[in-house]
Structure formats: structure tokens, C-alpha cells
Scaffold this motif. Sequence first.
Motif, PDB file in Angstrom:
ATOM      1  N   PHE A  89      69.874 -92.268  57.415  1.00  7.71           N
ATOM      2  CA  PHE A  89      70.692 -91.079  57.627  1.00  7.71           C
ATOM      3  C   PHE A  89      71.225 -90.596  56.284  1.00  7.71           C
ATOM      4  N   ARG A  90      71.072 -89.319  56.029  1.00 13.60           N
ATOM      5  CA  ARG A  90      71.517 -88.764  54.753  1.00 13.60           C
ATOM      6  C   ARG A  90      73.043 -88.633  54.747  1.00 13.60           C
ATOM      7  N   PRO A  91      73.707 -89.075  53.668  1.00  9.62           N
ATOM      8  CA  PRO A  91      75.170 -89.028  53.636  1.00  9.62           C
ATOM      9  C   PRO A  91      75.734 -87.618  53.585  1.00  9.62           C
ATOM     10  N   ASP A  92      74.888 -86.631  53.251  1.00 11.85           N
ATOM     11  CA  ASP A  92      75.371 -85.251  53.173  1.00 11.85           C
ATOM     12  C   ASP A  92      75.105 -84.478  54.460  1.00 11.85           C
ATOM     13  N   TYR A  93      74.621 -85.185  55.494  1.00 15.41           N
ATOM     14  CA  TYR A  93      74.287 -84.488  56.738  1.00 15.41           C
ATOM     15  C   TYR A  93      75.325 -84.803  57.806  1.00 15.41           C
ATOM     16  N   HIS A  94      75.656 -83.818  58.619  1.00 18.56           N
ATOM     17  CA  HIS A  94      76.603 -83.979  59.721  1.00 18.56           C
ATOM     18  C   HIS A  94      75.864 -83.691  61.013  1.00 18.56           C
ATOM     19  N   ARG A  95      75.843 -84.673  61.917  1.00 16.48           N
ATOM     20  CA  ARG A  95      75.179 -84.498  63.208  1.00 16.48           C
ATOM     21  C   ARG A  95      76.237 -84.422  64.311  1.00 16.48           C
ATOM     22  N   PRO A  96      76.556 -83.239  64.774  1.00 13.92           N
ATOM     23  CA  PRO A  96      77.586 -83.121  65.821  1.00 13.92           C
ATOM     24  C   PRO A  96      77.064 -83.619  67.156  1.00 13.92           C
ATOM     25  N   THR A  97      77.962 -84.159  67.956  1.00 18.68           N
ATOM     26  CA  THR A  97      77.606 -84.541  69.316  1.00 18.68           C
ATOM     27  C   THR A  97      77.705 -83.322  70.219  1.00 18.68           C
ATOM     28  N   SER A  98      77.074 -83.418  71.376  1.00 14.66           N
ATOM     29  CA  SER A  98      77.220 -82.376  72.380  1.00 14.66           C
ATOM     30  C   SER A  98      78.662 -82.346  72.863  1.00 14.66           C
ATOM     31  N   THR A  99      79.201 -81.151  73.009  1.00 13.79           N
ATOM     32  CA  THR A  99      80.576 -81.023  73.514  1.00 13.79           C
ATOM     33  C   THR A  99      80.609 -80.873  75.040  1.00 13.79           C
ATOM     34  N   LEU A 125      84.551 -90.701  62.219  1.00 12.62           N
ATOM     35  CA  LEU A 125      84.242 -89.721  63.247  1.00 12.62           C
ATOM     36  C   LEU A 125      82.887 -90.001  63.875  1.00 12.62           C
ATOM     37  N   ASP A 126      81.942 -90.506  63.062  1.00 10.63           N
ATOM     38  CA  ASP A 126      80.588 -90.750  63.552  1.00 10.63           C
ATOM     39  C   ASP A 126      80.312 -92.218  63.837  1.00 10.63           C
ATOM     40  N   GLY A 127      81.359 -93.004  64.114  1.00 15.11           N
ATOM     41  CA  GLY A 127      81.142 -94.364  64.568  1.00 15.11           C
ATOM     42  C   GLY A 127      81.758 -95.430  63.692  1.00 15.11           C
ATOM     43  N   LEU A 128      81.215 -96.645  63.796  1.00 15.99           N
ATOM     44  CA  LEU A 128      81.766 -97.810  63.113  1.00 15.99           C
ATOM     45  C   LEU A 128      81.011 -98.110  61.833  1.00 15.99           C
ATOM     46  N   SER A 129      81.742 -98.645  60.857  1.00 21.93           N
ATOM     47  CA  SER A 129      81.104 -99.167  59.651  1.00 21.93           C
ATOM     48  C   SER A 129      81.731-100.507  59.308  1.00 21.93           C
ATOM     49  N   ALA A 130      80.927-101.411  58.775  1.00 25.17           N
ATOM     50  CA  ALA A 130      81.392-102.740  58.397  1.00 25.17           C
ATOM     51  C   ALA A 130      80.430-103.317  57.375  1.00 25.17           C
ATOM     52  N   LEU A 131      80.963-104.104  56.473  1.00 23.39           N
ATOM     53  CA  LEU A 131      80.148-104.805  55.472  1.00 23.39           C
ATOM     54  C   LEU A 131      79.329-103.840  54.624  1.00 23.39           C
ATOM     55  N   GLY A 132      79.786-102.589  54.514  1.00 23.88           N
ATOM     56  CA  GLY A 132      79.083-101.624  53.679  1.00 23.88           C
ATOM     57  C   GLY A 132      77.981-100.860  54.370  1.00 23.88           C
ATOM     58  N   VAL A 133      77.817-101.070  55.696  1.00 25.15           N
ATOM     59  CA  VAL A 133      76.790-100.333  56.437  1.00 25.15           C
ATOM     60  C   VAL A 133      77.435 -99.619  57.617  1.00 25.15           C
ATOM     61  N   HIS A 134      76.772 -98.568  58.063  1.00 22.40           N
ATOM     62  CA  HIS A 134      77.259 -97.787  59.192  1.00 22.40           C
ATOM     63  C   HIS A 134      76.382 -98.070  60.403  1.00 22.40           C
ATOM     64  N   ASP A 135      76.965 -97.931  61.570  1.00 25.12           N
ATOM     65  CA  ASP A 135      76.209 -98.113  62.799  1.00 25.12           C
ATOM     66  C   ASP A 135      75.067 -97.093  62.886  1.00 25.12           C
ATOM     67  N   ARG A 136      73.882 -97.595  63.234  1.00 22.49           N
ATOM     68  CA  ARG A 136      72.679 -96.761  63.357  1.00 22.49           C
ATOM     69  C   ARG A 136      72.473 -95.875  62.119  1.00 22.49           C
ATOM     70  N   GLU A 137      72.563 -96.505  60.953  1.00 23.37           N
ATOM     71  CA  GLU A 137      72.360 -95.769  59.697  1.00 23.37           C
ATOM     72  C   GLU A 137      70.882 -95.659  59.338  1.00 23.37           C
ATOM     73  N   ILE A 185      66.502 -83.824  62.714  1.00 22.85           N
ATOM     74  CA  ILE A 185      67.443 -84.256  61.695  1.00 22.85           C
ATOM     75  C   ILE A 185      66.703 -84.510  60.391  1.00 22.85           C
ATOM     76  N   PRO A 186      67.213 -84.004  59.255  1.00 19.55           N
ATOM     77  CA  PRO A 186      66.635 -84.385  57.970  1.00 19.55           C
ATOM     78  C   PRO A 186      67.089 -85.797  57.592  1.00 19.55           C
ATOM     79  N   ALA A 187      66.136 -86.659  57.280  1.00 17.10           N
ATOM     80  CA  ALA A 187      66.458 -88.048  56.962  1.00 17.10           C
ATOM     81  C   ALA A 187      65.756 -88.458  55.674  1.00 17.10           C
ATOM     82  N   ALA A 188      66.306 -89.484  55.027  1.00 23.04           N
ATOM     83  CA  ALA A 188      65.715 -89.996  53.787  1.00 23.04           C
ATOM     84  C   ALA A 188      64.644 -91.026  54.125  1.00 23.04           C
ATOM     85  N   ASP A 189      63.435 -90.814  53.635  1.00 22.10           N
ATOM     86  CA  ASP A 189      62.349 -91.766  53.855  1.00 22.10           C
ATOM     87  C   ASP A 189      62.530 -92.956  52.915  1.00 22.10           C
ATOM     88  N   CYS A 190      62.359 -94.183  53.455  1.00 20.03           N
ATOM     89  CA  CYS A 190      62.636 -95.390  52.677  1.00 20.03           C
ATOM     90  C   CYS A 190      61.413 -95.962  51.975  1.00 20.03           C
TER      91      CYS A 190
END
Length: 281
Positions: free
Chosen positions: A128-138, A27-39, A102-107
Motif C-alpha cells: 500500500f502506498r503511503p501517499d494513498y488514501h482509500r476511503p471506506t464506503s459510508t 483511521l485506516d486500522g492498526l499498526s504495530a512493530l512498524g507495520v500496518h494491518d494489511r499493508e 488502487i495504485p500500489a507499489a510493486d515489490c
Amino acid sequence: MATLTELVVYPIKSCAGLSVPEAHLALDGLSALGVHDREWMLVTQDGLFLTQREVPRMAVVTPRIDGATLIADAPGMPPLHLPLAHDAAAPTINVLIWEDRIPAADCGDAAASWFSTAIGAPCRLVRFRPDYHRPTSTKWTNGVAAATRFSDGYPILLIGQASLDDINGKLAQAGRAALPMNRFRPNVVLDGIDAFEEDFVAAFHDDAISLRPVKPCARCPIPAVDQATGIPGPDPLDILQAYRANPRMDGAVTVGMNVIVQGGIGQLLRVGQQFDVELAF
């Protein structure tokens, strides 16, 4: 019939992309090789997102995947290794993308020091935190719910190859050099459609997947940045302004379409895959 000719995932927002043969749809984009787009994303000390608009040198930070590790490379720097496993103990900081806080995890400090040196500007790396959902504008989706991670606003950017070919034709007429597709940083490139036909498509679909273009992509100075060197050159916006100013976007120059996943979450997109084209009229 449209044919998918390139898939690109950008693990770190505004850094180099990974061209991949296939990617899972979420729902929030593409993932490949174990990573998500703009993660991952770089932010200022105050938590404001950074892109090549402000720091063109971000283009030369190149991610790659080795097993369970994301490795970042940059000229003159030792590789930085980042585990793909999420760190549940990572501190949370609030970051700002446009109007979204957005709450994010500091690396951590080591990653912050590496990236600050690599791009020549003080920054921190966040994830990007895996427990966070960022909705797009409708506003542009007619009320259809979608989500994204650290992209500017929507989960997928799609461009037709013929659109770039048309732009390069105009640049050639003006005595300018052709631009590669990576200047426009799409996730999905399609062949087999006319120049800018993606602007008028209701959906690209097959039996399992439906990709719905929803909002034209307004262009900033990033297409002027050489993605191999991080050095800005001639800005194509002056050429594009003559024929790509979009009244739907208050006159902004647009190239490509922001896309939401209308059907096929969990399915694979593959280079070479073909889609029917449903026009919006």
C-alpha cells in the motif's frame, strides 16, 4: 465492561497474523512493530487480489519483524527479507480489491518469485502506498468518513470470545471439532460480552478511544481452512447457516463486526484494556 484479550495485525493480507500486546490506532486500522494491518497483498498477474478463498495455502506464509525488516517464512522456503522502509522508486501498478481499483507499489520480481513458489500459484507482492488514501464506503457508517488499506472493506474486525464459544458449542453438538479464533481472522477479540453482543453495540469506548461497529462481517469459506496447514477441512458454514443468516446482509452468514475508529486516533490499544459497552438501542 468488555476486556481486550487479543490483538492481531496481518501485515500481508490473507497470510498469517502477528499477535501483539499493543497496537496504535489509525483511521485506516492498526499498526504495530512498524507495520500496518494489511499493508502488503498478493495479486494475480492482472492485479486482482488473492486470498485464502482462492489459495488456502496462503495461511502458511508467516510474517515476523526483525528490526527494520519484515521476514516472510513458509514451509520448505528460505526466509524472504523485505525492508520496512518504503521504496520511493518502486513501480506503481493498479490492483483491484472487489470494486476498488488502487495504485500500489510493486515489490519486485524476487518477491513475486518467492511468493509464487510458497503458495503454489503465480502472483506478485504489492504494498500500500503511503501517499494513498482509500476511503471506506459510508453506506454502513451513516456518512461518517473512515479509511482502510488492503482489507476487504473496513479497517478493523472485532469478535467477542463468547461468540466463538457459542459456535464451538453448536459444532460440538454436531460432533464437530472446535475451531480456534484464528479461523475468523479478527484484529480485536473481546471478552466480557455475551455471544454475538457485538452485533448490537454502538461503541466500545474508554476515556480516550471509541471503536464503532458498523457492518456485520459476511463469512466466506476461509473459516474452513486450517491456519496452521493451509488445508481446508469441514466447513462450519452449514452449522452457522442455521442460526447466523443475517437479513441485514441478504441472508449471508455473519460472524464479527467491521469497526471504524470513532475516537482515539494515535492512541494505543493494549491487551487487558477495558471498554464500556454502549448498546445501539
